[in-house]
Design a protein around this motif. Structure first.
Motif, PDB file in Angstrom:
ATOM      1  N   ILE A  65       0.835  -1.201   0.000  1.00 29.89           N
ATOM      2  CA  ILE A  65       0.000   0.000   0.000  1.00 29.89           C
ATOM      3  C   ILE A  65       0.871   1.253   0.000  1.00 29.89           C
ATOM      4  O   ILE A  65       0.614   2.214  -0.746  1.00 29.89           O
ATOM      5  CB  ILE A  65      -0.943  -0.007   1.220  1.00 29.89           C
ATOM      6  N   ASN A  66       1.920   1.252   0.803  1.00 26.42           N
ATOM      7  CA  ASN A  66       2.797   2.425   0.857  1.00 26.42           C
ATOM      8  C   ASN A  66       3.562   2.624  -0.446  1.00 26.42           C
ATOM      9  O   ASN A  66       3.811   3.763  -0.858  1.00 26.42           O
ATOM     10  CB  ASN A  66       3.771   2.307   2.034  1.00 26.42           C
ATOM     11  N   ILE A  67       3.939   1.535  -1.088  1.00 23.90           N
ATOM     12  CA  ILE A  67       4.609   1.658  -2.395  1.00 23.90           C
ATOM     13  C   ILE A  67       3.662   2.259  -3.420  1.00 23.90           C
ATOM     14  O   ILE A  67       4.043   3.152  -4.204  1.00 23.90           O
ATOM     15  CB  ILE A  67       5.122   0.279  -2.861  1.00 23.90           C
ATOM     16  N   VAL A  68       2.405   1.803  -3.434  1.00 32.33           N
ATOM     17  CA  VAL A  68       1.409   2.323  -4.390  1.00 32.33           C
ATOM     18  C   VAL A  68       1.209   3.815  -4.178  1.00 32.33           C
ATOM     19  O   VAL A  68       1.218   4.611  -5.133  1.00 32.33           O
ATOM     20  CB  VAL A  68       0.081   1.549  -4.248  1.00 32.33           C
ATOM     21  N   PHE A  69       1.026   4.229  -2.919  1.00 37.96           N
ATOM     22  CA  PHE A  69       0.808   5.655  -2.648  1.00 37.96           C
ATOM     23  C   PHE A  69       2.068   6.472  -2.916  1.00 37.96           C
ATOM     24  O   PHE A  69       1.982   7.641  -3.315  1.00 37.96           O
ATOM     25  CB  PHE A  69       0.317   5.858  -1.223  1.00 37.96           C
ATOM     26  N   SER A  70       3.241   5.890  -2.722  1.00 38.36           N
ATOM     27  CA  SER A  70       4.478   6.591  -3.050  1.00 38.36           C
ATOM     28  C   SER A  70       4.525   6.902  -4.540  1.00 38.36           C
ATOM     29  O   SER A  70       4.909   8.014  -4.945  1.00 38.36           O
ATOM     30  CB  SER A  70       5.676   5.744  -2.642  1.00 38.36           C
ATOM     31  N   VAL A  71       4.138   5.935  -5.349  1.00 40.01           N
ATOM     32  CA  VAL A  71       4.095   6.150  -6.798  1.00 40.01           C
ATOM     33  C   VAL A  71       3.071   7.226  -7.141  1.00 40.01           C
ATOM     34  O   VAL A  71       3.323   8.112  -7.997  1.00 40.01           O
ATOM     35  CB  VAL A  71       3.769   4.829  -7.518  1.00 40.01           C
ATOM     36  N   VAL A  72       1.902   7.191  -6.467  1.00 42.66           N
ATOM     37  CA  VAL A  72       0.859   8.193  -6.730  1.00 42.66           C
ATOM     38  C   VAL A  72       1.365   9.603  -6.403  1.00 42.66           C
ATOM     39  O   VAL A  72       1.170  10.547  -7.186  1.00 42.66           O
ATOM     40  CB  VAL A  72      -0.413   7.869  -5.915  1.00 42.66           C
ATOM     41  N   GLN A 101       3.805   7.584   7.252  1.00 45.64           N
ATOM     42  CA  GLN A 101       3.405   8.491   8.319  1.00 45.64           C
ATOM     43  C   GLN A 101       1.915   8.822   8.235  1.00 45.64           C
ATOM     44  O   GLN A 101       1.252   9.004   9.261  1.00 45.64           O
ATOM     45  CB  GLN A 101       4.225   9.776   8.238  1.00 45.64           C
ATOM     46  N   THR A 102       1.394   8.896   7.021  1.00 51.83           N
ATOM     47  CA  THR A 102      -0.014   9.249   6.833  1.00 51.83           C
ATOM     48  C   THR A 102      -0.932   8.083   7.188  1.00 51.83           C
ATOM     49  O   THR A 102      -1.925   8.243   7.906  1.00 51.83           O
ATOM     50  CB  THR A 102      -0.263   9.678   5.380  1.00 51.83           C
ATOM     51  N   ILE A 103      -0.596   6.888   6.696  1.00 47.45           N
ATOM     52  CA  ILE A 103      -1.485   5.742   6.898  1.00 47.45           C
ATOM     53  C   ILE A 103      -1.524   5.312   8.361  1.00 47.45           C
ATOM     54  O   ILE A 103      -2.512   4.741   8.829  1.00 47.45           O
ATOM     55  CB  ILE A 103      -1.057   4.566   5.990  1.00 47.45           C
ATOM     56  N   THR A 104      -0.450   5.592   9.106  1.00 45.10           N
ATOM     57  CA  THR A 104      -0.420   5.262  10.529  1.00 45.10           C
ATOM     58  C   THR A 104      -0.856   6.442  11.390  1.00 45.10           C
ATOM     59  O   THR A 104      -0.892   6.318  12.622  1.00 45.10           O
ATOM     60  CB  THR A 104       0.990   4.829  10.960  1.00 45.10           C
ATOM     61  N   ALA A 118      -2.551  16.641  -3.274  1.00 45.66           N
ATOM     62  CA  ALA A 118      -1.822  15.873  -2.269  1.00 45.66           C
ATOM     63  C   ALA A 118      -2.628  15.766  -0.986  1.00 45.66           C
ATOM     64  O   ALA A 118      -2.642  14.719  -0.327  1.00 45.66           O
ATOM     65  CB  ALA A 118      -0.473  16.520  -1.994  1.00 45.66           C
ATOM     66  N   ASN A 119      -3.331  16.812  -0.578  1.00 41.63           N
ATOM     67  CA  ASN A 119      -4.165  16.782   0.625  1.00 41.63           C
ATOM     68  C   ASN A 119      -5.343  15.833   0.461  1.00 41.63           C
ATOM     69  O   ASN A 119      -5.711  15.118   1.405  1.00 41.63           O
ATOM     70  CB  ASN A 119      -4.663  18.184   0.960  1.00 41.63           C
ATOM     71  N   ILE A 120      -5.938  15.822  -0.718  1.00 39.35           N
ATOM     72  CA  ILE A 120      -7.060  14.907  -0.979  1.00 39.35           C
ATOM     73  C   ILE A 120      -6.600  13.459  -0.883  1.00 39.35           C
ATOM     74  O   ILE A 120      -7.240  12.623  -0.229  1.00 39.35           O
ATOM     75  CB  ILE A 120      -7.682  15.191  -2.359  1.00 39.35           C
ATOM     76  N   ILE A 121      -5.466  13.141  -1.527  1.00 34.42           N
ATOM     77  CA  ILE A 121      -4.950  11.773  -1.505  1.00 34.42           C
ATOM     78  C   ILE A 121      -4.549  11.370  -0.089  1.00 34.42           C
ATOM     79  O   ILE A 121      -4.827  10.264   0.370  1.00 34.42           O
ATOM     80  CB  ILE A 121      -3.754  11.635  -2.469  1.00 34.42           C
ATOM     81  N   ALA A 122      -3.898  12.297   0.653  1.00 32.16           N
ATOM     82  CA  ALA A 122      -3.482  11.996   2.023  1.00 32.16           C
ATOM     83  C   ALA A 122      -4.683  11.763   2.920  1.00 32.16           C
ATOM     84  O   ALA A 122      -4.661  10.886   3.796  1.00 32.16           O
ATOM     85  CB  ALA A 122      -2.619  13.135   2.565  1.00 32.16           C
ATOM     86  N   SER A 123      -5.742  12.559   2.724  1.00 34.32           N
ATOM     87  CA  SER A 123      -6.957  12.365   3.517  1.00 34.32           C
ATOM     88  C   SER A 123      -7.577  10.997   3.232  1.00 34.32           C
ATOM     89  O   SER A 123      -8.014  10.285   4.148  1.00 34.32           O
ATOM     90  CB  SER A 123      -7.970  13.474   3.209  1.00 34.32           C
ATOM     91  N   PHE A 124      -7.620  10.609   1.960  1.00 38.42           N
ATOM     92  CA  PHE A 124      -8.159   9.303   1.584  1.00 38.42           C
ATOM     93  C   PHE A 124      -7.298   8.176   2.152  1.00 38.42           C
ATOM     94  O   PHE A 124      -7.813   7.175   2.663  1.00 38.42           O
ATOM     95  CB  PHE A 124      -8.219   9.218   0.053  1.00 38.42           C
ATOM     96  N   GLN A 125      -5.973   8.372   2.115  1.00 40.50           N
ATOM     97  CA  GLN A 125      -5.076   7.347   2.644  1.00 40.50           C
ATOM     98  C   GLN A 125      -5.215   7.219   4.153  1.00 40.50           C
ATOM     99  O   GLN A 125      -5.152   6.118   4.711  1.00 40.50           O
ATOM    100  CB  GLN A 125      -3.627   7.672   2.287  1.00 40.50           C
ATOM    101  N   ALA A 126      -5.413   8.339   4.866  1.00 45.51           N
ATOM    102  CA  ALA A 126      -5.600   8.285   6.317  1.00 45.51           C
ATOM    103  C   ALA A 126      -6.853   7.473   6.657  1.00 45.51           C
ATOM    104  O   ALA A 126      -6.867   6.710   7.638  1.00 45.51           O
ATOM    105  CB  ALA A 126      -5.698   9.692   6.890  1.00 45.51           C
TER     106      ALA A 126
END
Length: 308
Positions: A65-72, A101-104, A118-126
């Motif tokens: 999951i973290n690798i996927v979001f890193s690519v995003v 850091q975001t997912i945890t 970036a804020n939208i994606i981070a909010s979704f990931q949280a």
């Protein structure tokens, strides 16, 4: 006469030298095909698998999951969370750390989203992180709280002289210190024989009569005995023929566990290829100088010559 019973759920059809239906841990060895899978299957799978496989699964999913979001984050522009280093691998690594850091929901503050995307994606990931860790917490609770029968069976069946006849025996042991209340055992025998009409093999099932099928409680070890007298379907076979017999014993043990305050079940099976002849089980417990009963777990499977 031996009591012949109907199919207990394994099917009459068989194959010569078919593999065991029940695994050593009591789980089913049946292979399912064309089965539709759902989330409830994933939950059951993650509850039942060994601990090392469970934590490996969690680690791999977390990393993926973290690798996927890193690519995003790199696709939308790494500058929206931290200045680019000019090196794609360093940028992916920074994206990975920010994702972790975001997912945890740790949020050290060294890296923070700047742009709207970036804020939208981070909010979704949280949100994914909160749901994911809630799911893992539920799995951990389910794995710890699920009652499991802690029963060990001897590796082998044995056949030895017993009273005026012979008897087939196996042992089971309470591997915990808590008491097993009113344990009861049922043994079903399956004999696979050629079916000349259908040119295949067929199972015949028999319920074996035991010397004792129920006791009051079990703090140590219990030897299950089926006497090969005139009423036994196995009495007609010699020891050598028993070892060559395409047969399997299915054992169902049930008891009330005082620790969990509920009835627990344990399933096990023996192929007759596991049969040992003219031997006996060595004593499994002894007494120390103070009179305490000592149960030796290593002696569960130990055998000695019948005449010794």
């Amino acid at each position: 006469m031996a009591k012949k019973v109907k199919d207990p759920g394994f099917g009459y059809g068989s194959f010569k030298n078919a593999k065991k239906i029940i695994n050593e841990d009591g789980s089913s060895n049946v292979i399912h095909i064309n089965k539709r899978r759902g989330l409830e299957d994933l939950y059951s799978y993650l509850i039942e698998i060994p601990w090392w496989r469970f934590f490996l699964f969690v680690f791999l999913v977390y990393t993926l999951i973290n690798i996927v979001f890193s690519v995003v984050y790199n696709l939308i522009g790494i500058e929206q969370i931290t200045p680019s280093t000019g090196n794609i691998w360093r940028d992916l690594l920074n994206g990975f750390f920010f994702s972790a850091q975001t997912i945890t929901t740790v949020g050290y503050g060294g890296i923070a989203p700047q742009g709207l995307m970036a804020n939208i994606i981070a909010s979704f990931q949280a949100m994914i992180g909160l749901m994911g860790f809630s799911f893992i917490t539920g799995l951990l609770y389910g794995r710890f709280s699920k009652p499991r029968a802690s029963i060990k069976f001897s590796k082998n069946l044995i056949v030895r002289d017993f009273k005026e006849h012979r008897a087939i025996m196996f042992r089971l042991m309470n591997s915990r210190k808590n008491m097993m209340i009113e344990p009861e055992v049922t043994v079903t025998l399956s004999i696979t024989e050629p079916d000349e009409k259908a040119e295949t093999h067929k199972r015949n099932f028999y319920q074996l009569k035991l010397e004792r099928d129920k006791i009051m409680y079990l703090p140590t070890m219990w030897t299950i005995v089926h006497e090969l007298n005139d009423d036994s379907v196995l009495s007609k076979y010699s020891n050598e023929e028993l070892m060559q017999l395409d047969a399997e014993m299915y054992i169902l043990l049930q008891y009330h566990d005082e620790a969990f305050s509920q009835k627990l079940f344990k399933i096990y099976s023996y192929k007759f290829s596991q049969l040992k002849t003219d031997v006996k089980f060595v004593p499994s417990f002894l007494f120390d100088e103070e009179g305490n009963t000592i149960l030796d777990h290593d002696k569960l499977d130990q055998l000695s010559d019948q005449k010794s």
